[in-house]
Design a protein around this motif. Structure first.
Motif, PDB file in Angstrom:
ATOM      1  N   ARG A   1       0.814  -1.207   0.000  1.00 34.28           N
ATOM      2  CA  ARG A   1       0.000   0.000   0.000  1.00 34.28           C
ATOM      3  C   ARG A   1       0.860   1.275   0.000  1.00 34.28           C
ATOM      4  O   ARG A   1       0.914   2.002   0.964  1.00 34.28           O
ATOM      5  N   PRO A   2       1.540   1.541  -1.121  1.00 36.07           N
ATOM      6  CA  PRO A   2       2.282   2.791  -1.209  1.00 36.07           C
ATOM      7  C   PRO A   2       1.340   3.958  -1.490  1.00 36.07           C
ATOM      8  O   PRO A   2       0.131   3.784  -1.645  1.00 36.07           O
ATOM      9  N   GLY A   3       1.904   5.154  -1.575  1.00 35.71           N
ATOM     10  CA  GLY A   3       1.106   6.316  -1.951  1.00 35.71           C
ATOM     11  C   GLY A   3       0.234   6.817  -0.831  1.00 35.71           C
ATOM     12  O   GLY A   3       0.575   6.718   0.357  1.00 35.71           O
TER      13      GLY A   3
ATOM     14  N   ARG B   1       8.327  11.823  -3.795  1.00 35.31           N
ATOM     15  CA  ARG B   1       9.084  12.186  -2.597  1.00 35.31           C
ATOM     16  C   ARG B   1       9.165  11.010  -1.635  1.00 35.31           C
ATOM     17  O   ARG B   1      10.222  10.776  -1.023  1.00 35.31           O
ATOM     18  N   ASP B   2       8.078  10.261  -1.469  1.00 33.04           N
ATOM     19  CA  ASP B   2       8.123   9.067  -0.611  1.00 33.04           C
ATOM     20  C   ASP B   2       9.216   8.103  -1.077  1.00 33.04           C
ATOM     21  O   ASP B   2      10.027   7.619  -0.281  1.00 33.04           O
ATOM     22  N   ALA B   3       9.230   7.838  -2.383  1.00 34.42           N
ATOM     23  CA  ALA B   3      10.218   6.902  -2.937  1.00 34.42           C
ATOM     24  C   ALA B   3      11.635   7.446  -2.753  1.00 34.42           C
ATOM     25  O   ALA B   3      12.567   6.690  -2.442  1.00 34.42           O
ATOM     26  N   LEU B   4      11.798   8.749  -2.913  1.00 33.68           N
ATOM     27  CA  LEU B   4      13.111   9.372  -2.728  1.00 33.68           C
ATOM     28  C   LEU B   4      13.581   9.217  -1.287  1.00 33.68           C
ATOM     29  O   LEU B   4      14.749   8.894  -1.032  1.00 33.68           O
ATOM     30  N   HIS B   5      12.697   9.421  -0.334  1.00 39.57           N
ATOM     31  CA  HIS B   5      13.053   9.250   1.082  1.00 39.57           C
ATOM     32  C   HIS B   5      13.450   7.799   1.375  1.00 39.57           C
ATOM     33  O   HIS B   5      14.414   7.549   2.111  1.00 39.57           O
ATOM     34  N   LEU B   6      12.723   6.859   0.823  1.00 39.08           N
ATOM     35  CA  LEU B   6      13.009   5.448   1.083  1.00 39.08           C
ATOM     36  C   LEU B   6      14.332   5.021   0.447  1.00 39.08           C
ATOM     37  O   LEU B   6      15.095   4.250   1.023  1.00 39.08           O
ATOM     38  N   VAL B   7      14.608   5.532  -0.753  1.00 44.83           N
ATOM     39  CA  VAL B   7      15.830   5.154  -1.467  1.00 44.83           C
ATOM     40  C   VAL B   7      17.065   5.751  -0.799  1.00 44.83           C
ATOM     41  O   VAL B   7      18.088   5.077  -0.646  1.00 44.83           O
ATOM     42  N   THR B   8      16.960   7.017  -0.399  1.00 38.14           N
ATOM     43  CA  THR B   8      18.130   7.704   0.152  1.00 38.14           C
ATOM     44  C   THR B   8      18.261   7.553   1.659  1.00 38.14           C
ATOM     45  O   THR B   8      19.360   7.704   2.199  1.00 38.14           O
TER      46      THR B   8
ATOM     47  N   LEU C   1      20.398  13.214  -9.856  1.00 34.15           N
ATOM     48  CA  LEU C   1      20.560  12.342 -11.018  1.00 34.15           C
ATOM     49  C   LEU C   1      20.902  10.910 -10.616  1.00 34.15           C
ATOM     50  O   LEU C   1      20.342   9.955 -11.154  1.00 34.15           O
ATOM     51  N   GLN C   2      21.841  10.767  -9.655  1.00 29.23           N
ATOM     52  CA  GLN C   2      22.327   9.440  -9.323  1.00 29.23           C
ATOM     53  C   GLN C   2      21.292   8.584  -8.599  1.00 29.23           C
ATOM     54  O   GLN C   2      21.497   7.391  -8.416  1.00 29.23           O
ATOM     55  N   GLU C   3      20.174   9.194  -8.178  1.00 27.56           N
ATOM     56  CA  GLU C   3      19.159   8.434  -7.451  1.00 27.56           C
ATOM     57  C   GLU C   3      17.882   8.216  -8.264  1.00 27.56           C
ATOM     58  O   GLU C   3      16.959   7.534  -7.810  1.00 27.56           O
ATOM     59  N   GLN C   4      17.824   8.761  -9.469  1.00 22.91           N
ATOM     60  CA  GLN C   4      16.571   8.730 -10.220  1.00 22.91           C
ATOM     61  C   GLN C   4      16.186   7.329 -10.682  1.00 22.91           C
ATOM     62  O   GLN C   4      15.003   6.963 -10.662  1.00 22.91           O
ATOM     63  N   ASP C   5      17.168   6.518 -11.071  1.00 27.33           N
ATOM     64  CA  ASP C   5      16.834   5.153 -11.495  1.00 27.33           C
ATOM     65  C   ASP C   5      16.286   4.336 -10.326  1.00 27.33           C
ATOM     66  O   ASP C   5      15.327   3.563 -10.490  1.00 27.33           O
ATOM     67  N   GLN C   6      16.860   4.493  -9.147  1.00 27.51           N
ATOM     68  CA  GLN C   6      16.371   3.765  -7.967  1.00 27.51           C
ATOM     69  C   GLN C   6      14.964   4.236  -7.572  1.00 27.51           C
ATOM     70  O   GLN C   6      14.114   3.425  -7.206  1.00 27.51           O
TER      71      GLN C   6
ATOM     72  N   GLU D   1      11.564   2.026  -7.442  1.00 29.48           N
ATOM     73  CA  GLU D   1      10.708   1.993  -6.256  1.00 29.48           C
ATOM     74  C   GLU D   1       9.247   2.266  -6.618  1.00 29.48           C
ATOM     75  O   GLU D   1       8.326   1.714  -6.008  1.00 29.48           O
ATOM     76  N   LEU D   2       9.041   3.110  -7.646  1.00 27.37           N
ATOM     77  CA  LEU D   2       7.685   3.448  -8.078  1.00 27.37           C
ATOM     78  C   LEU D   2       7.156   2.507  -9.156  1.00 27.37           C
ATOM     79  O   LEU D   2       6.038   2.695  -9.644  1.00 27.37           O
ATOM     80  N   GLY D   3       7.971   1.524  -9.554  1.00 23.70           N
ATOM     81  CA  GLY D   3       7.534   0.586 -10.583  1.00 23.70           C
ATOM     82  C   GLY D   3       7.569   1.156 -11.990  1.00 23.70           C
ATOM     83  O   GLY D   3       6.862   0.670 -12.881  1.00 23.70           O
ATOM     84  N   LEU D   4       8.421   2.177 -12.209  1.00 23.86           N
ATOM     85  CA  LEU D   4       8.538   2.798 -13.528  1.00 23.86           C
ATOM     86  C   LEU D   4       9.718   2.206 -14.282  1.00 23.86           C
ATOM     87  O   LEU D   4      10.641   1.632 -13.696  1.00 23.86           O
ATOM     88  N   LEU D   5       9.710   2.381 -15.597  1.00 20.95           N
ATOM     89  CA  LEU D   5      10.708   1.760 -16.465  1.00 20.95           C
ATOM     90  C   LEU D   5      12.115   2.261 -16.181  1.00 20.95           C
ATOM     91  O   LEU D   5      13.055   1.478 -16.028  1.00 20.95           O
ATOM     92  N   ASP D   6      12.285   3.578 -16.124  1.00 23.48           N
ATOM     93  CA  ASP D   6      13.619   4.140 -15.938  1.00 23.48           C
ATOM     94  C   ASP D   6      13.497   5.584 -15.457  1.00 23.48           C
ATOM     95  O   ASP D   6      12.389   6.094 -15.215  1.00 23.48           O
ATOM     96  N   ALA D   7      14.653   6.236 -15.338  1.00 26.63           N
ATOM     97  CA  ALA D   7      14.684   7.612 -14.838  1.00 26.63           C
ATOM     98  C   ALA D   7      13.955   8.572 -15.763  1.00 26.63           C
ATOM     99  O   ALA D   7      13.340   9.541 -15.299  1.00 26.63           O
ATOM    100  N   ASP D   8      14.007   8.331 -17.077  1.00 25.76           N
ATOM    101  CA  ASP D   8      13.292   9.208 -18.007  1.00 25.76           C
ATOM    102  C   ASP D   8      11.785   9.122 -17.797  1.00 25.76           C
ATOM    103  O   ASP D   8      11.069  10.126 -17.850  1.00 25.76           O
ATOM    104  N   ALA D   9      11.297   7.911 -17.574  1.00 23.89           N
ATOM    105  CA  ALA D   9       9.859   7.748 -17.302  1.00 23.89           C
ATOM    106  C   ALA D   9       9.477   8.461 -16.009  1.00 23.89           C
ATOM    107  O   ALA D   9       8.404   9.073 -15.911  1.00 23.89           O
TER     108      ALA D   9
END
Length: 825
Positions: free
Chosen positions: A31-33, A237-244, A253-258, A262-270
């Motif tokens: 139950r994210p989000g 922001r939730d995903a950023l807090h969990l990753v970092t 930039l260095q955290e965007q792929d992670q 975490e959000l279930g997206l394809l890559d940093a561009d998505a």
């Protein structure tokens, strides 16, 4: 006294129980989000309520409440969010008891390492603080009781909200100014490669400001899509807090792929594209809302004076001024005429947009939504009127951007141009680019609108500017893909076959002039002939020249300069001559008087002789596209010319390039030639190096210092490589995306007199020195060098020959390219 019920499990009543429950919640994937944020707020509420209840009993305090404010008050707790808390009390308890109560709540929070923003106030003190500090008042608008006296909190909320509405005419302009200042400082979230999800324009702060405006009852934001946009930013922001594991809002930039994973997206561009879409929604709602606020405030300030002048009971109606068929200006906005029927007029959206842009007015939200809901699609191909209105819209200048954004917010752009969807909000991972792909295209059209007086077909220029990067939404070379798309779009718009071919050529070759001018030898007839073979006509050449400038100006400050402009203009002049039938082979150029003087002096002294002087472009005011406020006739510096003459010897290029790097001179071009002197001067060959340089910092160095260091570099007493390495070590690079390895290729058939080797690498001080050293080691002779740098990327093109002056064989050229590439790794 009415109090909140405290219902908490025993295991959650202490810090360790809360910490364990919090950890379990944050590691759940089910139950994210919003559900997780609400659950985290609820868990925190129960823990704090238990702390508060126990602390009140121990401190003997009644008539108090614990209040969540700000993001916590809204129930939007991200994993590392601050806890914004107000300890509210009625003043009946002594200061010592209140201090004890506060300590027994704050210290357990601190003990868990949670960030806490706290205050202790009576209702009167809270109201006074809100009146003095806008940020305090904004936080209290979201006040929510956690525990204690509900009546105390309810009374404060009612008072603060009433004050906010009563003071709206004063407070809203303050909030508007605060938002603008923050936007100026933080930039636009929808265009930043490392955006701050909270502080940047279009971020969470702006979304909160819109809630505050709505609470004032003065105006309301467009609500469609706003809740989803806010949720997207909060999820990121939730995903950023969990990753970092940190309380950060900057999406590095260095955290965007992670974060994307975490959000279930394809890559940093998505990820960025999703974030940009959300930010664009918030930004558009912000623009519309503040426009409405300012309109209402203006009307309120004018109305009392008008009543006094016109008499009681008379309320003047704003005038409706016709702008185009079915389009009028009303109260500072462009609206639809009362009798218009959008369902019968498919050209109306473009006509209204063109009228708005031409008059520098915004399209009203109601008008755009009515057009989006009622207008039928245009027939294909478009009627001439629709094409003309599009060209008028694109040619309106800066006001085009606001109107275009309004159309895009309601889906009208992708309805008119379906291929636009692929470039919409698409990030450009190049620091040179200021904008996303779609905004860059609109900006290019804006820049092109200032150049339309230079071309015979401004309509083709504007449409080509809008489409030149349309292929970036597809795999492969965007210019090749863009050519096909541009043909389809131009045909859809209604251009005839010959015009479609010109637009396709402009899109396919929009980088031709800038890349050729900065990376090739313009004195080589093969260079000019290759460009002439592509453009084929003077009309296409003038359009391509203007498009090149518009594209570069719309890219960012690093993409265009007086120097680049002078190179492109020189190339265009030469190509124009070829198209006009002038001979391709230039007359052999004799050395200038300055070059001959330096060569004689070098031969006489046996050492290097230098001449350094600044150059200037055409005076401002004589060319096209001059900026406002610039004084006419003032020359614009394009760098400096450095001439070096010295007896022919090994290691000249790497030594000279290394010395320039040590003195922080950026090399733009280098030309090496042997000067033939009259026999009576004396025997020996003299090399003349003609450099175009610019000072990276401060002013140009003295020629005497350059000469002294060059002498030392040539005799081996100055170790350039070590000096450059020491300087680089003293300024370590920032952590970021690792640069791709260098790539060295041979450009076949690019010259009739030399072999052309192209080096693509990360720009760094001394790069040309290293290239020259590698070529010297490979045993080839450098004839000229051309340097092109955009952001962190450098493309250095070197014209080389064998020692006897002949071109290299294909196999030998490939071998030299491999050796240079290996030396740069």
């Amino acid at each position: 006294m009415t109090s909140l019920e405290v219902t908490t499990d025993a295991e959650d009543s202490g810090p360790s129980g809360y910490a364990a429950a919090r950890l379990r919640l944050l590691t759940e994937k089910e139950r994210p989000g919003p559900p997780r944020r609400a659950a985290l707020a609820g868990l925190t509420d129960r823990w704090l309520a238990a702390l508060f209840s126990t602390a009140c009993q121990e401190a003997g305090v009644r008539g108090a409440a614990l209040v969540a404010v700000g993001g916590y008050g809204r129930g939007e707790l991200s994993p590392r969010s601050d806890l914004d808390l107000l300890l509210l009390h009625d003043g009946s308890a002594g200061s010592g008891a209140i201090a004890t109560l506060a300590d027994r709540i704050w210290y357990p929070v601190w003990d868990l390492g949670l960030a806490l923003d706290h205050s202790v106030r009576t209702p009167a003190e809270a109201r006074k603080a809100a009146g003095e500090d806008l940020k305090v008042q904004l936080g209290l608008l979201d006040a929510r009781p956690v525990a204690g006296d509900l009546g105390l909190v309810s009374a404060l909320r009612t008072t603060v909200l009433a004050d906010w509405r009563n003071q709206a005419t004063k407070r809203l302009p303050e909030l508007d100014a605060l938002c603008r200042e923050r936007a100026e400082r933080q930039g636009e979230l929808q265009f930043l490669l490392e955006p701050d999800l909270k502080e940047a324009r279009g971020g969470l702060r702006d979304a909160t400001a819109l809630r505050a405006v709505a609470a004032s009852w003065l105006a309301d934001a467009p609500r469609e899509g706003l809740a989803d946009a806010r949720r997207t930013l909060l999820d990121a922001r939730d995903a950023l807090h969990l990753v970092t594991g940190r309380a950060t809002d900057r999406l590095a930039l260095q955290e965007q792929d992670q974060v994307a994973a975490e959000l279930g997206l394809l890559d940093a561009d998505a990820l960025l594209r999703q974030v940009y879409e959300a930010a664009r929604t918030v930004s558009y709602a912000t623009d519309v809302t503040w426009r409405e606020v300012n309109r209402v405030l203006k009307a309120r300030s004018v109305r009392p004076r008008l009543r006094a002048m016109l008499g009681a009971g008379r309320r003047p109606e704003p005038e409706r001024t016709p702008l185009a068929d079915g389009v009028v200006e009303f109260d500072g906005e462009v609206v639809l005429a009362r009798t218009v029927k959008p369902e019968r007029d498919p050209v109306l959206p473009l006509r209204a947009a063109a009228a708005a842009a031409q008059n520098g007015l915004p399209l009203s939200l109601h008008a755009v939504r009515r057009l989006a809901a009622a207008t039928r699609p245009l027939p294909v191909p478009w009627p001439a009127e629709a094409r003309e209105e599009l060209v008028t819209l694109l040619g309106a200048g800066e006001s085009t951007v606001t109107v275009w954004e309004a159309l895009e917010a309601e889906g009208l752009i992708t309805r008119l141009l379906p291929d636009w969807e692929r470039v919409r909000c698409r990030p450009q991972r190049n620091a040179v680019h200021t904008w996303t792909v779609d905004r860059h295209l609109v900006e290019a059209a804006v820049k092109a609108s200032a150049l339309t007086r230079r071309v015979h077909r401004p309509d083709l220029l504007l449409v080509a500017a809008l489409l030149h990067d349309i292929g970036k939404g597809w795999p492969g070379d965007h210019s090749v893909a863009g050519e096909t798309i541009a043909k389809d779009v131009a045909t859809r718009i209604g251009f005839d076959r010959s015009d479609v071919a010109v637009i396709a050529t402009l899109v396919r070759h929009h980088l031709l002039l800038i890349e050729t001018a900065t990376r090739r030898d313009l004195d080589d007839p093969a260079t000019v002939a290759s460009v002439a073979a592509v453009v084929k006509s003077q009309g296409t050449l003038e359009l391509l020249h203007a498009l090149t400038e518009a594209d570069a100006l719309a890219t960012g400050p690093a993409a265009w300069s007086a120097w680049r402009g002078s190179l492109v203009t020189d190339l265009v002049k030469r190509v124009s001559g070829v198209l006009a039938g002038e001979p391709e082979e230039p007359e052999p150029t004799a050395p200038s008087a300055e070059q001959e003087r330096l060569a004689v002096e070098a031969l006489r002294t046996g050492g290097p002789v230098l001449s350094l002087h600044a150059q200037a472009d055409h005076p401002k005011g004589e060319g096209e596209g001059d900026g406002e406020g610039e004084e006419e006739g003032e020359p614009e510096p394009v760098g400096a010319e450095l001439l070096i003459a010295l007896p022919d010897q090994p290691r000249v290029l790497p030594a000279a390039a290394g010395v320039l790097a040590l003195h922080r001179l950026t090399v733009r071009a280098a030309d090496l030639s042997a000067v033939e002197l009259p026999s009576e001067v004396g025997p020996g060959s003299v090399l003349v190096l003609n450099w175009r340089v610019a000072a990276a910092f401060g002013s140009l160095p003295q020629a005497a210092r350059l000469r002294a260091d060059l002498v030392r570099a040539l005799d081996g007493s100055l170790d350039i490589a070590s000096r450059l390495a020491e300087r680089e070590a003293a300024y370590p690079r920032r952590r970021g995306v690792q640069a791709p390895p260098p790539r060295v290729t041979v450009a076949s058939a690019a010259s009739r007199h030399a072999t052309v080797i192209e080096v693509r690498a990360q720009d760094a001080p001394g790069l040309l020195h290293r290239i020259g050293h590698a070529l010297e080691t490979a045993g080839v002779r450098v004839r000229s060098a051309h340097v092109s740098t955009l952001g962190a990327n450098a493309v250095d093109t070197v014209y080389v020959t064998a020692a006897d002056g002949s071109m290299l064989s294909g196999a030998r050229a490939a071998e030299v390219a491999r050796e240079v590439e290996q030396a740069l790794r």
